[in-house]
Design a protein around this motif. Structure first.
Motif, PDB file in Angstrom:
ATOM      1  N   GLU A 292      22.100  24.396  40.271  1.00 53.33           N
ATOM      2  CA  GLU A 292      22.931  24.698  41.488  1.00 53.33           C
ATOM      3  C   GLU A 292      23.597  25.866  41.466  1.00 53.33           C
ATOM      4  N   ASN A 293      23.941  26.646  40.629  1.00 48.39           N
ATOM      5  CA  ASN A 293      24.671  28.086  40.717  1.00 48.39           C
ATOM      6  C   ASN A 293      23.965  28.966  40.055  1.00 48.39           C
ATOM      7  N   LEU A 294      24.552  30.165  40.418  1.00 43.67           N
ATOM      8  CA  LEU A 294      24.089  31.608  39.639  1.00 43.67           C
ATOM      9  C   LEU A 294      25.225  32.394  39.806  1.00 43.67           C
ATOM     10  N   THR A 295      25.480  33.094  38.723  1.00 43.77           N
ATOM     11  CA  THR A 295      26.415  34.261  38.786  1.00 43.77           C
ATOM     12  C   THR A 295      25.746  35.581  38.359  1.00 43.77           C
ATOM     13  N   ALA A 296      26.202  36.500  39.134  1.00 51.50           N
ATOM     14  CA  ALA A 296      25.563  37.988  38.771  1.00 51.50           C
ATOM     15  C   ALA A 296      26.630  38.916  39.040  1.00 51.50           C
ATOM     16  N   GLU A 297      26.216  40.345  38.202  1.00 48.42           N
ATOM     17  CA  GLU A 297      27.266  41.245  38.341  1.00 48.42           C
ATOM     18  C   GLU A 297      26.754  42.495  39.074  1.00 48.42           C
ATOM     19  N   VAL A 298      27.579  43.430  39.671  1.00 53.92           N
ATOM     20  CA  VAL A 298      27.165  44.608  40.370  1.00 53.92           C
ATOM     21  C   VAL A 298      28.067  45.520  39.896  1.00 53.92           C
ATOM     22  N   ARG A 299      27.785  46.465  39.285  1.00 61.64           N
ATOM     23  CA  ARG A 299      28.830  47.985  38.738  1.00 61.64           C
ATOM     24  C   ARG A 299      28.721  48.709  40.213  1.00 61.64           C
ATOM     25  N   ILE A 300      29.626  49.140  40.594  1.00 59.77           N
ATOM     26  CA  ILE A 300      29.686  50.208  41.523  1.00 59.77           C
ATOM     27  C   ILE A 300      29.817  51.658  41.223  1.00 59.77           C
ATOM     28  N   GLY A 301      28.565  52.112  40.887  1.00 60.11           N
ATOM     29  CA  GLY A 301      28.662  53.549  40.014  1.00 60.11           C
ATOM     30  C   GLY A 301      28.119  54.585  41.048  1.00 60.11           C
ATOM     31  N   PRO A 302      28.126  55.882  40.516  1.00 58.32           N
ATOM     32  CA  PRO A 302      27.574  56.950  41.236  1.00 58.32           C
ATOM     33  C   PRO A 302      26.193  56.772  41.809  1.00 58.32           C
ATOM     34  N   ASP A 303      25.361  56.148  41.383  1.00 53.26           N
ATOM     35  CA  ASP A 303      24.223  56.062  42.241  1.00 53.26           C
ATOM     36  C   ASP A 303      23.941  54.693  42.769  1.00 53.26           C
ATOM     37  N   THR A 304      24.956  53.898  43.226  1.00 52.10           N
ATOM     38  CA  THR A 304      24.663  52.657  43.561  1.00 52.10           C
ATOM     39  C   THR A 304      24.283  52.898  45.172  1.00 52.10           C
ATOM     40  N   MET A 305      23.305  52.094  45.716  1.00 46.40           N
ATOM     41  CA  MET A 305      22.836  52.010  47.137  1.00 46.40           C
ATOM     42  C   MET A 305      23.861  51.875  48.011  1.00 46.40           C
ATOM     43  N   PHE A 306      24.234  52.537  49.164  1.00 42.06           N
ATOM     44  CA  PHE A 306      25.252  52.507  50.040  1.00 42.06           C
ATOM     45  C   PHE A 306      26.481  53.012  49.703  1.00 42.06           C
ATOM     46  N   LEU A 307      26.539  53.793  48.702  1.00 41.75           N
ATOM     47  CA  LEU A 307      27.852  54.410  48.120  1.00 41.75           C
ATOM     48  C   LEU A 307      27.873  55.723  49.108  1.00 41.75           C
ATOM     49  N   ALA A 308      29.197  55.649  49.677  1.00 43.15           N
ATOM     50  CA  ALA A 308      29.545  56.827  50.474  1.00 43.15           C
ATOM     51  C   ALA A 308      31.079  57.210  50.440  1.00 43.15           C
ATOM     52  N   LYS A 309      31.393  58.414  50.166  1.00 42.26           N
ATOM     53  CA  LYS A 309      32.919  58.484  49.990  1.00 42.26           C
ATOM     54  C   LYS A 309      33.492  57.926  49.090  1.00 42.26           C
ATOM     55  N   GLY A 310      32.576  57.347  47.707  1.00 38.36           N
ATOM     56  CA  GLY A 310      33.419  56.943  46.788  1.00 38.36           C
ATOM     57  C   GLY A 310      33.574  55.279  47.116  1.00 38.36           C
ATOM     58  N   VAL A 311      32.910  54.797  47.911  1.00 41.05           N
ATOM     59  CA  VAL A 311      32.971  53.359  48.127  1.00 41.05           C
ATOM     60  C   VAL A 311      31.659  52.972  49.049  1.00 41.05           C
ATOM     61  N   VAL A 312      31.433  51.468  48.804  1.00 41.29           N
ATOM     62  CA  VAL A 312      30.639  50.717  49.468  1.00 41.29           C
ATOM     63  C   VAL A 312      31.098  49.791  50.568  1.00 41.29           C
ATOM     64  N   GLY A 313      30.813  49.945  51.741  1.00 40.27           N
ATOM     65  CA  GLY A 313      31.224  48.956  52.605  1.00 40.27           C
ATOM     66  C   GLY A 313      31.380  47.490  52.445  1.00 40.27           C
ATOM     67  N   ALA A 314      32.362  46.874  52.766  1.00 44.81           N
ATOM     68  CA  ALA A 314      32.300  45.482  52.444  1.00 44.81           C
ATOM     69  C   ALA A 314      31.332  44.754  53.152  1.00 44.81           C
ATOM     70  N   TRP A 315      30.570  45.228  54.168  1.00 42.92           N
ATOM     71  CA  TRP A 315      29.588  44.553  54.875  1.00 42.92           C
ATOM     72  C   TRP A 315      28.207  44.561  53.811  1.00 42.92           C
ATOM     73  N   VAL A 316      28.260  45.436  52.807  1.00 37.59           N
ATOM     74  CA  VAL A 316      27.196  45.135  51.947  1.00 37.59           C
ATOM     75  C   VAL A 316      27.431  43.844  51.201  1.00 37.59           C
ATOM     76  N   GLY A 317      28.569  43.302  51.041  1.00 37.39           N
ATOM     77  CA  GLY A 317      28.881  42.116  50.325  1.00 37.39           C
ATOM     78  C   GLY A 317      27.872  40.917  50.730  1.00 37.39           C
ATOM     79  N   VAL A 318      27.537  40.595  51.945  1.00 35.94           N
ATOM     80  CA  VAL A 318      26.499  39.954  52.417  1.00 35.94           C
ATOM     81  C   VAL A 318      25.063  39.923  51.656  1.00 35.94           C
ATOM     82  N   GLU A 319      24.724  41.287  51.720  1.00 36.69           N
ATOM     83  CA  GLU A 319      23.642  41.476  50.895  1.00 36.69           C
ATOM     84  C   GLU A 319      23.476  41.091  49.461  1.00 36.69           C
ATOM     85  N   TYR A 320      24.803  41.368  48.757  1.00 36.71           N
ATOM     86  CA  TYR A 320      24.826  41.132  47.385  1.00 36.71           C
ATOM     87  C   TYR A 320      24.955  39.362  47.262  1.00 36.71           C
TER      88      TYR A 320
END
Length: 155
Positions: free
Chosen positions: A28-56
């Motif tokens: 019924e459940n899954l837990t995963a991690e995402v580390r926001i690093g310098p090569d993270t897709m959608f990283l711009a100006k040191g952040v990933v927009g919160a809208w990417v949370g839907v895709e995560y």
């Protein structure tokens, strides 16, 4: 239990495979991690927009489907994100260096391939406190035969 590679559970590849690692899962459940690093897709100006949370969240739902399939000895199959309800995010962006924990819980699953998952994104701060950053209900569809479904959809 052998910890699976998260990328083997999600039918995304290359840069569009956004999840970093598998943490845990059951029927019924899954837990995963995402580390926001310098090569993270959608990283711009040191952040990933919160809208990417839907895709995560959506990719964590896909990883859950992949996990359940592999536990049953079945192949990982393609599914479709139909939409999200009540996406609420407490931050405007996810900062470089953040470690996000994505939790998904199957709220319902129909025999017709439709499903809904309650999802949240959390971050554990340096002092060990857990902060909930985002929540949503993700609605998905996984047809029995993707090629047939796509063919019918294009007619």
């Amino acid at each position: 239990m052998t910890v699976p590679d998260i990328h083997s559970l999600v039918p995304h590849s290359g840069a569009m495979s956004l999840l970093g690692s598998f943490v845990s899962a059951d029927e019924e459940n899954l837990t995963a991690e995402v580390r926001i690093g310098p090569d993270t897709m959608f990283l711009a100006k040191g952040v990933v927009g919160a809208w990417v949370g839907v895709e995560y969240m959506a990719q964590a739902v896909a990883a859950h489907a992949g996990y359940v399939a592999t536990q049953r000895g079945e192949p990982v199959r393609v599914g479709f994100l139909l939409g999200t309800r009540r996406y609420a995010c407490a931050v405007p962006a996810f900062a470089l260096g953040s470690v996000l924990t994505i939790h998904v819980h199957r709220a319902l699953q129909g025999d017709n391939g439709l499903g809904a998952f309650d999802c949240c994104i959390q971050e554990v701060s340096e002092d060990g406190s857990v902060k909930e950053l985002a929540t949503a209900t993700i609605t998905v569809f996984q047809p029995d035969n993707v090629e047939e479904f796509l063919q019918r959809s294009s007619e």
